[in-house]
Design a protein around this motif. Structure first.
Motif, short mmCIF file in Angstrom:
data_model
loop_
_atom_site.label_atom_id
_atom_site.label_comp_id
_atom_site.label_asym_id
_atom_site.label_seq_id
_atom_site.Cartn_x
_atom_site.Cartn_y
_atom_site.Cartn_z
N GLU A 196 29.29 37.55 -115.26
CA GLU A 196 30.63 37.07 -115.56
C GLU A 196 31.23 36.32 -114.37
O GLU A 196 31.89 35.29 -114.53
CB GLU A 196 31.52 38.25 -115.96
N GLU A 197 30.99 36.83 -113.16
CA GLU A 197 31.49 36.14 -111.96
C GLU A 197 30.81 34.79 -111.78
O GLU A 197 31.43 33.81 -111.35
CB GLU A 197 31.25 37.03 -110.73
N VAL A 198 29.54 34.74 -112.12
CA VAL A 198 28.76 33.51 -111.97
C VAL A 198 29.21 32.47 -112.99
O VAL A 198 29.37 31.28 -112.66
CB VAL A 198 27.27 33.82 -112.12
N LYS A 199 29.43 32.88 -114.23
CA LYS A 199 29.82 31.94 -115.28
C LYS A 199 31.13 31.25 -114.95
O LYS A 199 31.35 30.10 -115.35
CB LYS A 199 29.92 32.68 -116.61
N ALA A 200 32.01 31.93 -114.21
CA ALA A 200 33.29 31.33 -113.83
C ALA A 200 33.12 30.12 -112.91
O ALA A 200 34.03 29.30 -112.79
CB ALA A 200 34.18 32.39 -113.16
N LEU A 201 31.97 30.01 -112.27
CA LEU A 201 31.71 28.91 -111.34
C LEU A 201 31.04 27.71 -112.01
O LEU A 201 30.86 26.67 -111.38
CB LEU A 201 30.84 29.40 -110.18
N LEU A 202 30.67 27.87 -113.26
CA LEU A 202 29.93 26.82 -113.95
C LEU A 202 30.90 25.76 -114.49
O LEU A 202 31.21 25.71 -115.68
CB LEU A 202 29.09 27.42 -115.08
N VAL A 203 31.37 24.93 -113.60
CA VAL A 203 32.30 23.84 -113.94
C VAL A 203 31.86 22.58 -113.20
O VAL A 203 31.20 22.64 -112.16
CB VAL A 203 33.76 24.19 -113.58
N ALA A 204 32.24 21.44 -113.73
CA ALA A 204 31.94 20.16 -113.07
C ALA A 204 32.82 20.01 -111.84
O ALA A 204 33.92 20.57 -111.77
CB ALA A 204 32.18 19.01 -114.04
N PRO A 205 32.39 19.27 -110.83
CA PRO A 205 33.21 19.05 -109.64
C PRO A 205 34.53 18.37 -110.00
O PRO A 205 34.58 17.51 -110.89
CB PRO A 205 32.34 18.12 -108.76
N VAL A 206 35.60 18.76 -109.32
CA VAL A 206 36.89 18.12 -109.57
C VAL A 206 36.80 16.64 -109.16
O VAL A 206 36.08 16.27 -108.23
CB VAL A 206 38.03 18.82 -108.81
N ALA A 207 37.50 15.80 -109.90
CA ALA A 207 37.39 14.35 -109.70
C ALA A 207 37.75 13.93 -108.29
O ALA A 207 37.14 13.00 -107.74
CB ALA A 207 38.26 13.62 -110.72
N ASP A 208 38.75 14.59 -107.68
CA ASP A 208 39.18 14.21 -106.34
C ASP A 208 38.12 14.44 -105.29
O ASP A 208 38.19 13.88 -104.18
CB ASP A 208 40.46 14.96 -105.94
N LEU A 209 37.13 15.28 -105.61
CA LEU A 209 36.06 15.57 -104.66
C LEU A 209 34.95 14.53 -104.69
O LEU A 209 34.10 14.50 -103.80
CB LEU A 209 35.49 16.96 -104.96
N ILE A 210 34.97 13.68 -105.71
CA ILE A 210 33.85 12.76 -105.94
C ILE A 210 34.13 11.37 -105.37
O ILE A 210 35.18 10.79 -105.61
CB ILE A 210 33.58 12.65 -107.46
N ASP A 211 33.18 10.88 -104.61
CA ASP A 211 33.18 9.51 -104.13
C ASP A 211 31.99 8.81 -104.79
O ASP A 211 30.85 9.04 -104.40
CB ASP A 211 33.08 9.47 -102.61
N ALA A 212 32.24 8.01 -105.83
CA ALA A 212 31.15 7.47 -106.63
C ALA A 212 31.35 6.00 -106.93
O ALA A 212 32.48 5.50 -106.99
CB ALA A 212 31.01 8.25 -107.93
N GLY A 213 30.25 5.31 -107.12
CA GLY A 213 30.28 3.91 -107.50
C GLY A 213 28.87 3.39 -107.65
O GLY A 213 27.89 4.09 -107.35
N PRO A 214 28.71 2.15 -108.10
CA PRO A 214 27.37 1.58 -108.27
C PRO A 214 26.56 1.64 -106.97
O PRO A 214 27.09 1.37 -105.89
CB PRO A 214 27.66 0.13 -108.67
#
Length: 215
Positions: A196-214
């Motif tokens: 149950e503790e582990v399942k709570a962590l199964l989420v996508a990274p928050v958008a503000d944490l991502i630096d992405a582009g082509p």
């Protein structure tokens, strides 16, 4: 699904996850499925252990270390039921996969344009994974391996833009996928927590944490 990632160097992993220097064989920094790469698992009293293994999990029941299907990614929603991943999931064989960056395909132009994903804070990603140790029943050969877990990202502002859309499914039911990032403060919970503790962590990274582009 993630099919390419770049690993940090060993010094960066030591700084980020506070692991000591290990005498490990060299690995290729640019990793593709079935290549040998690093992952971190619980190392008992010494904390985290750095292990080099195949990117593509080999289940214990397999007669050969070479499978006919890909196992570099595992849908986290199916981990408890899929025969390939079930034992590792239920036994708590969870790991952290260090990645300086990972790549995903964007099809918004109608063509496959690879995007490069880094962390906006400059730290390495710690991707959620499962590991296993496969042993050849005849020769005794030992092969460590791992897979990267994914989660549905249909509602994510960035990850929902990745991967080729399915024209037969509505936008909210595309089953777009994202890796799961385990933050440093959640490493112990991920590796040592109950289900149950582990399942709570199964989420996508928050958008503000991502630096992405082509790429």
């Amino acid at each position: 699904m993630c099919t390419r990632h770049i690993t940090p160097d060993q010094a960066a992993m030591e700084r980020t996850w506070h692991i000591g220097r290990h005498n490990q064989p060299n690995w290729t920094r640019e990793l593709f499925p079935r290549a040998q790469g690093p992952f971190l698992r619980q190392g008992g009293a010494d904390g985290l252990a750095l292990v080099i293994g195949q990117w593509g999990l080999i289940p214990a029941w397999s007669n050969t270390p070479t499978l006919k299907y890909s196992t570099q990614n595992c849908r986290s929603e199916e981990a408890a039921d899929k025969p390939t991943y079930k034992d590792a999931w239920l036994k708590g064989q969870r790991c952290i996969v260090p990645a300086l960056s990972f790549d995903e395909p964007c099809w918004e132009t109608g063509k496959n344009i690879w995007w490069h994903f880094r962390r906006a804070d400059g730290l390495p990603w710690g991707l959620a994974g499962l590991w296993n140790t496969w042993i050849d029943r005849k020769s005794g050969e030992v092969v460590d391996s791992y897979t990267i877990l994914t989660i549905n990202a249909d509602s994510h502002p960035i990850m929902s833009r990745m991967h080729k859309p399915d024209p037969k499914s509505p936008a909210e039911q595309q089953d777009k996928r994202s890796v799961v990032a385990i933050e440093q403060g959640n490493v112990e919970q991920w590796l040592m927590g109950n289900l149950e503790e582990v399942k709570a962590l199964l989420v996508a990274p928050v958008a503000d944490l991502i630096d992405a582009g082509p790429a």
